[in-house]
Design an enzyme around this catalytic site. Structure first.
Site, PDB file in Angstrom:
ATOM      1  CG  ASP A  67      -1.762  -1.263   1.387  1.00 16.64           C
ATOM      2  OD1 ASP A  67      -1.527  -2.263   1.096  1.00 16.64           O
ATOM      3  OD2 ASP A  67      -3.011  -0.982   1.922  1.00 16.64           O
ATOM      4  CD  GLU A  91      -6.342   0.295   0.654  1.00 22.71           C
ATOM      5  OE1 GLU A  91      -7.795   0.448   0.400  1.00 22.71           O
ATOM      6  OE2 GLU A  91      -5.906   0.097   1.713  1.00 22.71           O
ATOM      7  CG  ASN A  92      -4.081   3.304   1.532  1.00 23.06           C
ATOM      8  OD1 ASN A  92      -3.665   2.209   1.758  1.00 23.06           O
ATOM      9  ND2 ASN A  92      -5.128   3.689   2.469  1.00 23.06           N
ATOM     10  CG  ASN A 127     -10.419  -0.919   2.963  1.00 22.88           C
ATOM     11  OD1 ASN A 127      -9.300  -1.088   2.594  1.00 22.88           O
ATOM     12  ND2 ASN A 127     -10.498  -0.050   3.829  1.00 22.88           N
ATOM     13  CG  HIS A 128      -9.308   3.272   1.596  1.00 19.66           C
ATOM     14  ND1 HIS A 128     -10.029   4.029   2.641  1.00 19.66           N
ATOM     15  CD2 HIS A 128      -8.361   2.896   2.623  1.00 19.66           C
ATOM     16  CE1 HIS A 128      -9.856   3.834   3.745  1.00 19.66           C
ATOM     17  NE2 HIS A 128      -8.664   3.155   4.018  1.00 19.66           N
ATOM     18  CG  HIS A 142      -7.120  -4.769   0.507  1.00 18.85           C
ATOM     19  ND1 HIS A 142      -5.799  -3.950   0.528  1.00 18.85           N
ATOM     20  CD2 HIS A 142      -7.905  -3.961   1.202  1.00 18.85           C
ATOM     21  CE1 HIS A 142      -6.068  -3.015   1.056  1.00 18.85           C
ATOM     22  NE2 HIS A 142      -6.931  -2.738   1.671  1.00 18.85           N
ATOM     23  CG  HIS A 201      -6.587  -3.543   5.024  1.00 21.46           C
ATOM     24  ND1 HIS A 201      -7.234  -2.434   4.853  1.00 21.46           N
ATOM     25  CD2 HIS A 201      -7.065  -3.910   6.326  1.00 21.46           C
ATOM     26  CE1 HIS A 201      -8.171  -2.011   5.877  1.00 21.46           C
ATOM     27  NE2 HIS A 201      -7.938  -3.062   6.655  1.00 21.46           N
TER      28      HIS A 201
HETATM   29 FE   LIG Z   1      -4.090   0.456   2.610  1.00 27.53          FE
HETATM   30 FE   LIG Z   2      -7.417  -1.323   3.043  1.00 26.86          FE
END
Ligand SMILES: [Fe+2]
Ligand SMILES: [Fe+2]
Length: 255
Positions: free
Chosen positions: A8, A39-40, A67-68, A148, A173
């Site tokens: 990430d 995702e971040n 999830n983001h 994730h 994650h």
């Molecule tokens: Fe993340």
């Molecule tokens: Fe995440």
């Protein structure tokens, strides 16, 4: 064949550390293909078209999410020409973009992004069922999964269940790299690759803001920490004849 998978990437500092070290890692480690979890990448939550292109320009060839995935709404404007991999079992997911197939050295590599269930929000299908469907529906020589999720046990169990069909299960994650990398019958596995993000932080966030919330119940924005980043990744070696993984090695570069 050698794959590099970067954990990430968190905020501007995470993007900077990737920019700094990726070119030399690709050359020194003789990497054939680079995947990264983004995702971040945009201010700690989600990704934008501009930032996706910025990551592609430094040598990343496929960007997985989590999830983001939908935190920045202009992600929905990104068309399939940008190599993003959306979660396969998330509410509102762009399922047609949850597995991408690329050809590397004459072999078709399928890259999927799947959310686990324990302590995770917005999951609308069991990850085991989702993986079964991918194996049935997607025609490829090699299958790589960015799994994730929060719970270590769930990620380990998933790897044992699918080991004979996958070349790698790489957890993401938690943002904390685990030291349990191993080959399970030809499937490379690590519970979590760890983040490429601010080192002095609470999983990428400003320490004081997290403490204000946890200790004093204050509402804070969980701003990305403004400190130098570490880079976390794994390098996976795949035997092209047997189509099985032969090694997985952790990479961790601290500021
Ligand atoms: Fe993340
Ligand atoms: Fe995440």
């Amino acid at each position: 064949m050698r794959l590099l998978f970067v954990g990430d990437i968190v905020g501007a500092s995470g993007r900077a550390v990737v920019k700094r070290y990726l070119p030399e890692l690709i050359v020194n480690q003789q990497i054939d293909f680079v995947i990264a979890n983004g995702e971040n990448a945009a201010h700690g939550k989600g990704i934008t078209p501009k930032i996706a292109n910025e990551l592609l320009a430094v040598g990343i060839e496929m960007i997985t999410l989590g999830n983001h995935a939908y935190s920045k709404k202009d992600v929905l404007e990104i068309d399939s020409s940008i190599p993003l991999v959306f979660p396969a079992n998330m509410e509102g997911a762009r399922r047609s973009l949850s597995t991408r197939v690329v050809e590397i050295k004459g072999l078709r590599l399928a890259i999927s992004n799947i959310l686990t269930q324990v302590f995770m929000d917005y999951v609308d299908e069991n990850p085991f069922d989702v993986m079964e469907d991918i194996l049935e529906e997607v025609d490829a020589d090699l299958y790589f999964v960015d799994l994730h999720g929060e719970a270590t046990s769930e990620k380990i169990a998933f790897a044992y269940y699918f080991k004979d069909h996958l070349i790698a299960v790489c957890g993401t994650h938690t943002h904390v790299q685990t030291a349990d990398e191993r080959i399970i019958d030809g499937c490379a596995f690590i519970t979590d690759v760890g983040m490429s993000g601010p080192f002095d932080s609470v999983i990428g966030r400003d320490v004081q803001e997290v403490l204000d919330r946890l200790v004093h119940n204050k509402h804070t924005r969980y701003t990305v920490a403004d400190t130098d980043s570490m880079l976390c990744a794994v390098i996976i070696e795949i035997d092209e004849i047997s189509k099985r993984s032969t090694s997985i090695e952790r990479v961790q570069i601290r500021p």
